[in-house]
Design an enzyme around this catalytic site. Sequence first.
Site, mmCIF file in Angstrom:
data_model
loop_
_atom_site.group_PDB
_atom_site.id
_atom_site.type_symbol
_atom_site.label_atom_id
_atom_site.label_comp_id
_atom_site.label_asym_id
_atom_site.label_seq_id
_atom_site.Cartn_x
_atom_site.Cartn_y
_atom_site.Cartn_z
ATOM 1 N N LYS A 10 0.819 -1.205 0.000
ATOM 2 C CA LYS A 10 0.000 0.000 0.000
ATOM 3 C C LYS A 10 0.864 1.271 0.000
ATOM 4 C CE LYS A 10 -3.837 -2.177 2.470
ATOM 5 N NZ LYS A 10 -4.676 -2.084 3.690
ATOM 6 N N TYR A 50 -12.440 -2.402 -3.364
ATOM 7 C CA TYR A 50 -13.028 -2.391 -2.014
ATOM 8 C C TYR A 50 -14.559 -2.375 -2.030
ATOM 9 C CZ TYR A 50 -8.409 -1.569 0.015
ATOM 10 O OH TYR A 50 -7.096 -1.687 0.425
ATOM 11 N N PHE A 58 -15.821 3.491 7.404
ATOM 12 C CA PHE A 58 -14.426 3.754 7.067
ATOM 13 C C PHE A 58 -14.158 3.762 5.559
ATOM 14 C CE2 PHE A 58 -14.962 -0.802 7.796
ATOM 15 C CZ PHE A 58 -14.425 -1.353 6.644
ATOM 16 N N ARG A 86 -1.472 -14.795 3.922
ATOM 17 C CA ARG A 86 -2.285 -14.191 4.991
ATOM 18 C C ARG A 86 -1.531 -14.274 6.325
ATOM 19 N NH1 ARG A 86 -6.515 -10.942 4.130
ATOM 20 N NH2 ARG A 86 -7.592 -11.729 5.949
ATOM 21 N N THR A 92 -5.027 -7.985 10.323
ATOM 22 C CA THR A 92 -5.318 -6.693 9.695
ATOM 23 C C THR A 92 -5.036 -5.539 10.652
ATOM 24 O OG1 THR A 92 -6.999 -7.748 8.339
ATOM 25 C CG2 THR A 92 -7.105 -5.363 8.517
ATOM 26 N N ARG A 103 2.805 -6.801 9.115
ATOM 27 C CA ARG A 103 2.059 -5.792 9.883
ATOM 28 C C ARG A 103 2.575 -5.693 11.321
ATOM 29 N NH1 ARG A 103 -3.152 -8.068 7.178
ATOM 30 N NH2 ARG A 103 -3.296 -6.760 5.328
ATOM 31 N N ASN A 113 -1.940 -0.131 6.951
ATOM 32 C CA ASN A 113 -1.298 -1.330 7.503
ATOM 33 C C ASN A 113 -0.347 -2.015 6.513
ATOM 34 O OD1 ASN A 113 -3.157 -2.513 5.821
ATOM 35 N ND2 ASN A 113 -4.333 -3.495 7.438
ATOM 36 N N HIS A 116 -1.929 -5.349 1.549
ATOM 37 C CA HIS A 116 -3.221 -6.018 1.388
ATOM 38 C C HIS A 116 -2.929 -7.411 0.849
ATOM 39 C CE1 HIS A 116 -7.228 -7.034 -0.069
ATOM 40 N NE2 HIS A 116 -6.600 -7.463 -1.158
ATOM 41 N N GLU A 127 -9.247 -10.124 -7.601
ATOM 42 C CA GLU A 127 -8.296 -9.028 -7.445
ATOM 43 C C GLU A 127 -7.199 -9.080 -8.507
ATOM 44 O OE1 GLU A 127 -9.061 -8.500 -2.668
ATOM 45 O OE2 GLU A 127 -7.301 -9.636 -3.313
#
Length: 139
Positions: A10, A50, A58, A86, A92, A103, A113, A116, A127
């Site tokens: 990100k 998203y 949010f 993951r 998250t 993270r 964070n 993704h 995605e």
Amino acid sequence: MPEQTFLMIKPDGVKRKLVGEIINRIEKKGLKVVAMKMLQITEELAELHYYEHIGKNFYEKLIEFITSGPVVAIVLEGDGVVELIRNFAGKTNPKEAKYGTIRGDYAFEITQNVIHTSDSISSAQREINNFFEKAEFFI
């Protein structure tokens, strides 16, 4: 065909110069990078990415953040890669992420964070298709 997943570094991860560190960890794990590019996410692509969060409190902040700077989009391949990545990413919420995860080591807050990762094989495929054309793969 081996399992594939999507990982995005990100804007905060790119800004903090963590791209090399994250790719280094991926490669040391033995996973195969089959597609990768840096891009500026448009508002349209952000909304597509998203879509499941539309209407949540949010959502606007999330769209604003993900379009605030360049990201690095990556497709990884390997056995059980969705679950593996993951776990590699950590929870998250960085406050719940274990030390040794991306993270846990680098993130400060839930919105920003660092990375993704896809949460399932079906999400990964969606995605990947949102971010990459078939010609961008090097398998």
